[in-house]
Design a protein around this motif. Structure first.
Motif, PDB file in Angstrom:
ATOM      1  N   GLY A 216      47.525  19.642  38.799  1.00 24.75           N
ATOM      2  CA  GLY A 216      48.711  19.014  39.396  1.00 24.75           C
ATOM      3  C   GLY A 216      50.085  18.981  38.581  1.00 24.75           C
ATOM      4  O   GLY A 216      51.171  18.549  39.020  1.00 24.75           O
TER       5      GLY A 216
ATOM      6  N   SER B 270      45.822  15.234  40.040  1.00 21.58           N
ATOM      7  CA  SER B 270      44.377  15.128  40.127  1.00 21.58           C
ATOM      8  C   SER B 270      43.162  15.077  39.125  1.00 21.58           C
ATOM      9  O   SER B 270      43.622  16.078  38.084  1.00 21.58           O
ATOM     10  N   CYS B 271      42.354  14.304  39.272  1.00 21.92           N
ATOM     11  CA  CYS B 271      41.393  14.408  38.399  1.00 21.92           C
ATOM     12  C   CYS B 271      39.771  14.654  39.126  1.00 21.92           C
ATOM     13  O   CYS B 271      39.429  13.810  39.689  1.00 21.92           O
ATOM     14  N   ALA B 272      39.344  15.880  38.988  1.00 20.33           N
ATOM     15  CA  ALA B 272      38.039  16.005  39.573  1.00 20.33           C
ATOM     16  C   ALA B 272      37.113  15.693  38.446  1.00 20.33           C
ATOM     17  O   ALA B 272      36.928  16.376  37.457  1.00 20.33           O
TER      18      ALA B 272
ATOM     19  N   GLU C  12      41.706  18.013  35.049  1.00 19.88           N
ATOM     20  CA  GLU C  12      42.944  17.629  35.505  1.00 19.88           C
ATOM     21  C   GLU C  12      43.681  18.787  36.123  1.00 19.88           C
ATOM     22  O   GLU C  12      43.548  19.682  35.574  1.00 19.88           O
TER      23      GLU C  12
ATOM     24  N   ARG D 231      41.564   7.114  45.110  1.00 11.10           N
ATOM     25  CA  ARG D 231      40.363   7.930  45.114  1.00 11.10           C
ATOM     26  C   ARG D 231      40.091   8.514  46.362  1.00 11.10           C
ATOM     27  O   ARG D 231      40.187   7.879  47.335  1.00 11.10           O
ATOM     28  N   ASP D 232      39.768   9.837  46.120  1.00 12.00           N
ATOM     29  CA  ASP D 232      39.057  10.296  47.395  1.00 12.00           C
ATOM     30  C   ASP D 232      37.821  10.383  47.158  1.00 12.00           C
ATOM     31  O   ASP D 232      37.083  11.151  46.578  1.00 12.00           O
TER      32      ASP D 232
ATOM     33  N   ARG E  52      51.817  15.073  42.015  1.00 11.90           N
ATOM     34  CA  ARG E  52      50.590  14.339  42.233  1.00 11.90           C
ATOM     35  C   ARG E  52      49.369  15.090  41.428  1.00 11.90           C
ATOM     36  O   ARG E  52      49.446  16.266  41.380  1.00 11.90           O
TER      37      ARG E  52
ATOM     38  N   TYR F 277      43.408  10.363  42.147  1.00 12.67           N
ATOM     39  CA  TYR F 277      44.876  10.886  42.061  1.00 12.67           C
ATOM     40  C   TYR F 277      45.679   9.971  41.402  1.00 12.67           C
ATOM     41  O   TYR F 277      45.390   8.791  41.421  1.00 12.67           O
TER      42      TYR F 277
ATOM     43  N   THR G  83      37.314  12.727  43.309  1.00 17.42           N
ATOM     44  CA  THR G  83      38.616  12.860  42.736  1.00 17.42           C
ATOM     45  C   THR G  83      39.314  11.973  42.681  1.00 17.42           C
ATOM     46  O   THR G  83      39.597  10.868  43.825  1.00 17.42           O
TER      47      THR G  83
ATOM     48  N   GLU H 101      35.568  13.794  47.809  1.00 15.16           N
ATOM     49  CA  GLU H 101      35.759  14.824  46.784  1.00 15.16           C
ATOM     50  C   GLU H 101      35.650  14.352  45.370  1.00 15.16           C
ATOM     51  O   GLU H 101      35.629  15.372  44.492  1.00 15.16           O
TER      52      GLU H 101
ATOM     53  N   GLN I  63      49.798   9.739  42.000  1.00  9.53           N
ATOM     54  CA  GLN I  63      50.866   9.948  42.790  1.00  9.53           C
ATOM     55  C   GLN I  63      52.103   9.316  41.915  1.00  9.53           C
ATOM     56  O   GLN I  63      52.032   8.252  41.842  1.00  9.53           O
TER      57      GLN I  63
END
Length: 124
Positions: A8, A21-23, A6, A72-73, A19, A80, A78, A76, A82
């Motif tokens: 951000g 992020s969870c990679a 995580e 979700r991206d 925002r 998110y 990842t 990536e 927001q």
């Protein structure tokens, strides 16, 4: 190696935005749910939002509906979160986790692997 990281978190005034992020790595995100949970001091951990697969299933807790958006991206790997219109009650450590079910809101028992968490503090 399975990993959730995580990022951000931070400090923000009421009404502000962050925002998170969870990679994710080490597994195929298409077949799992990523849930966002939070734990405030002295309180139990609660499910906030989740996103399963490529967006077919999304869930939120009542306390964040209309203010938080999970996405979700795909490129990536990842997910998110927001967070808009933040209030002091949103102050907590936020975790992302891998699970099998995305419900409305997400349920902790459905998640088996957790990140380390990121602190979000909302105060004037």
């Amino acid at each position: 190696q399975l990993q959730l990281v995580e990022s951000g978190g931070g400090f923000v005034q009421p009404g502000g935005s962050l925002r998170l992020s969870c990679a994710a790595s080490g597994f195929n995100l298409d077949y799992y749910s990523i849930g966002w949970f939070r734990q405030a001091p002295g309180k139990e951990r609660e499910g906030v939002a989740c996103f399963r697969g490529r967006g077919g299933i999304i869930g939120y807790s009542e306390s964040v509906k209309g203010r938080f958006t999970v996405s979700r991206d795909n490129t990536e790997n990842t997910v998110y979160l927001q967070m808009n219109s933040l209030i002091p009650e949103d102050t907590a450590v936020y975790f992302c986790a891998r699970g099998t079910l995305c419900t409305d809101p997400p349920i902790e028992g459905a998640y088996d692997y957790w990140g380390q968490g990121t602190q979000v503090s909302v105060s004037s």
